[in-house]
Enzyme design. Structure first.
Site, PDB file in Angstrom:
ATOM      1  N   LEU A  56       0.865  -1.178   0.000  1.00 16.74           N
ATOM      2  CA  LEU A  56       0.000   0.000   0.000  1.00 16.74           C
ATOM      3  C   LEU A  56       0.902   1.228   0.000  1.00 16.74           C
ATOM      4  O   LEU A  56       1.988   1.207   0.582  1.00 16.74           O
ATOM      5  CB  LEU A  56      -0.896   0.025   1.247  1.00 16.74           C
ATOM      6  CG  LEU A  56      -1.981  -1.059   1.365  1.00 16.74           C
ATOM      7  CD1 LEU A  56      -2.696  -0.921   2.702  1.00 16.74           C
ATOM      8  CD2 LEU A  56      -2.971  -0.985   0.218  1.00 16.74           C
ATOM      9  N   ASP A  57       0.450   2.305  -0.643  1.00 16.47           N
ATOM     10  CA  ASP A  57       1.215   3.557  -0.635  1.00 16.47           C
ATOM     11  C   ASP A  57       1.462   4.017   0.801  1.00 16.47           C
ATOM     12  O   ASP A  57       0.700   3.701   1.720  1.00 16.47           O
ATOM     13  CB  ASP A  57       0.450   4.658  -1.378  1.00 16.47           C
ATOM     14  CG  ASP A  57       0.382   4.427  -2.870  1.00 16.47           C
ATOM     15  OD1 ASP A  57       1.167   3.613  -3.384  1.00 16.47           O
ATOM     16  OD2 ASP A  57      -0.473   5.071  -3.524  1.00 16.47           O
ATOM     17  N   TRP A  58       2.505   4.826   0.959  1.00 12.42           N
ATOM     18  CA  TRP A  58       2.886   5.385   2.255  1.00 12.42           C
ATOM     19  C   TRP A  58       1.697   6.016   2.979  1.00 12.42           C
ATOM     20  O   TRP A  58       1.485   5.787   4.174  1.00 12.42           O
ATOM     21  CB  TRP A  58       3.989   6.427   2.015  1.00 12.42           C
ATOM     22  CG  TRP A  58       4.423   7.189   3.207  1.00 12.42           C
ATOM     23  CD1 TRP A  58       5.015   6.700   4.339  1.00 12.42           C
ATOM     24  CD2 TRP A  58       4.345   8.614   3.403  1.00 12.42           C
ATOM     25  NE1 TRP A  58       5.313   7.712   5.224  1.00 12.42           N
ATOM     26  CE2 TRP A  58       4.903   8.909   4.670  1.00 12.42           C
ATOM     27  CE3 TRP A  58       3.858   9.666   2.621  1.00 12.42           C
ATOM     28  CZ2 TRP A  58       4.987  10.205   5.180  1.00 12.42           C
ATOM     29  CZ3 TRP A  58       3.950  10.958   3.121  1.00 12.42           C
ATOM     30  CH2 TRP A  58       4.504  11.213   4.384  1.00 12.42           C
ATOM     31  N   GLU A  59       0.889   6.781   2.253  1.00 18.13           N
ATOM     32  CA  GLU A  59      -0.217   7.501   2.881  1.00 18.13           C
ATOM     33  C   GLU A  59      -1.502   6.683   2.988  1.00 18.13           C
ATOM     34  O   GLU A  59      -2.430   7.080   3.685  1.00 18.13           O
ATOM     35  CB  GLU A  59      -0.508   8.781   2.096  1.00 18.13           C
ATOM     36  CG  GLU A  59       0.620   9.791   2.139  1.00 18.13           C
ATOM     37  CD  GLU A  59       0.348  10.973   1.231  1.00 18.13           C
ATOM     38  OE1 GLU A  59       0.009  12.053   1.758  1.00 18.13           O
ATOM     39  OE2 GLU A  59       0.443  10.809  -0.002  1.00 18.13           O
ATOM     40  N   THR A  60      -1.570   5.553   2.300  1.00 19.07           N
ATOM     41  CA  THR A  60      -2.773   4.721   2.308  1.00 19.07           C
ATOM     42  C   THR A  60      -2.750   3.780   3.501  1.00 19.07           C
ATOM     43  O   THR A  60      -1.722   3.170   3.799  1.00 19.07           O
ATOM     44  CB  THR A  60      -2.871   3.898   1.011  1.00 19.07           C
ATOM     45  OG1 THR A  60      -2.820   4.783  -0.109  1.00 19.07           O
ATOM     46  CG2 THR A  60      -4.158   3.093   0.968  1.00 19.07           C
TER      47      THR A  60
END
Length: 211
Positions: A56-60
């Site tokens: 998952l993306d860093w912010e997700t």
């Protein structure tokens, strides 16, 4: 680093399912100061055998499955590659979609000049397909359910931008109003289903969005 911010949703001899918080990398970044990440925290706090299957993306935030042995890693990786897994996300997007649901089929590619952004490119992009469904309308934004069929980097963020409904708090893609509307990227992996690599049982996990 401690495990305190990572909730273990399920564990057995073959797999771990965790709830990744926002602002935490899935794997180490290239820079030395980006070593702190989900897999490192797990390996240093009781799960040395844990192996990343997807990211998952860093912010997700939200659900991730990890393997605990080579055979399970191989089988889970195959399921993701062959699109046998199911993933659903909850997101908050700017504005109000006119329809109750829809599909976004736009090819995507990495855009080095604006790194780490991705862009729609009908000539050089890789195929990408997202289904969306409207859940709630609020004054300036909507809550939507997003189902990616392909797994391209930043797919959901770029696809929603492409239909003029960028995600709230998205510092890479949102316009100023949408970016300022929330303190974090409002994208959360709320459902994950896969076949257990040993037992063959179909497993489904749900994790409500924290926004």
């Amino acid at each position: 680093m401690p495990l305190s911010t990572i909730r273990i949703v399920h564990q057995d001899a073959a797999v771990l399912v965790v709830d990744k918080p926002s602002l935490l990398l899935s794997v180490p970044g290239r820079a030395e100061d980006n070593r702190d990440c989900l897999i490192t925290r797990l390996q240093e706090n009781g799960y040395p055998e844990a192996r990343i299957v997807h990211r998952l993306d860093w912010e997700t935030s939200g659900l991730l499955v990890l393997a605990r042995d080579p055979d399970s890693h191989r089988e889970l990786s195959r399921q993701f590659h062959d699109r046998e897994t199911e993933k659903t996300y909850t997101a908050l997007c700017w504005g109000h979609p006119e329809q109750a649901s829809g599909r976004i089929e736009l090819p995507l590619r990495y855009d080095p000049p604006t790194k780490p952004r991705h862009v729609v490119d009908h000539e050089q992009g890789r195929s990408a397909l997202t289904f969306w469904r409207l859940l709630e309308r609020h004054e300036t934004f909507s809550r939507v359910e997003l189902t990616p069929i392909t797994g391209r980097s930043h797919q959901l963020r770029v696809h929603m931008l492409a239909i003029s409904h960028p995600l709230l708090g998205d510092r890479l893609y949102a316009h100023e109003q949408a970016m300022a509307a929330h303190e974090r990227l409002c994208l959360h992996a709320c459902m994950l289903a896969f076949t257990h690599p040993r037992s063959g049982e179909r497993l489904r996990f749900e994790c409500p969005a924290p926004f």
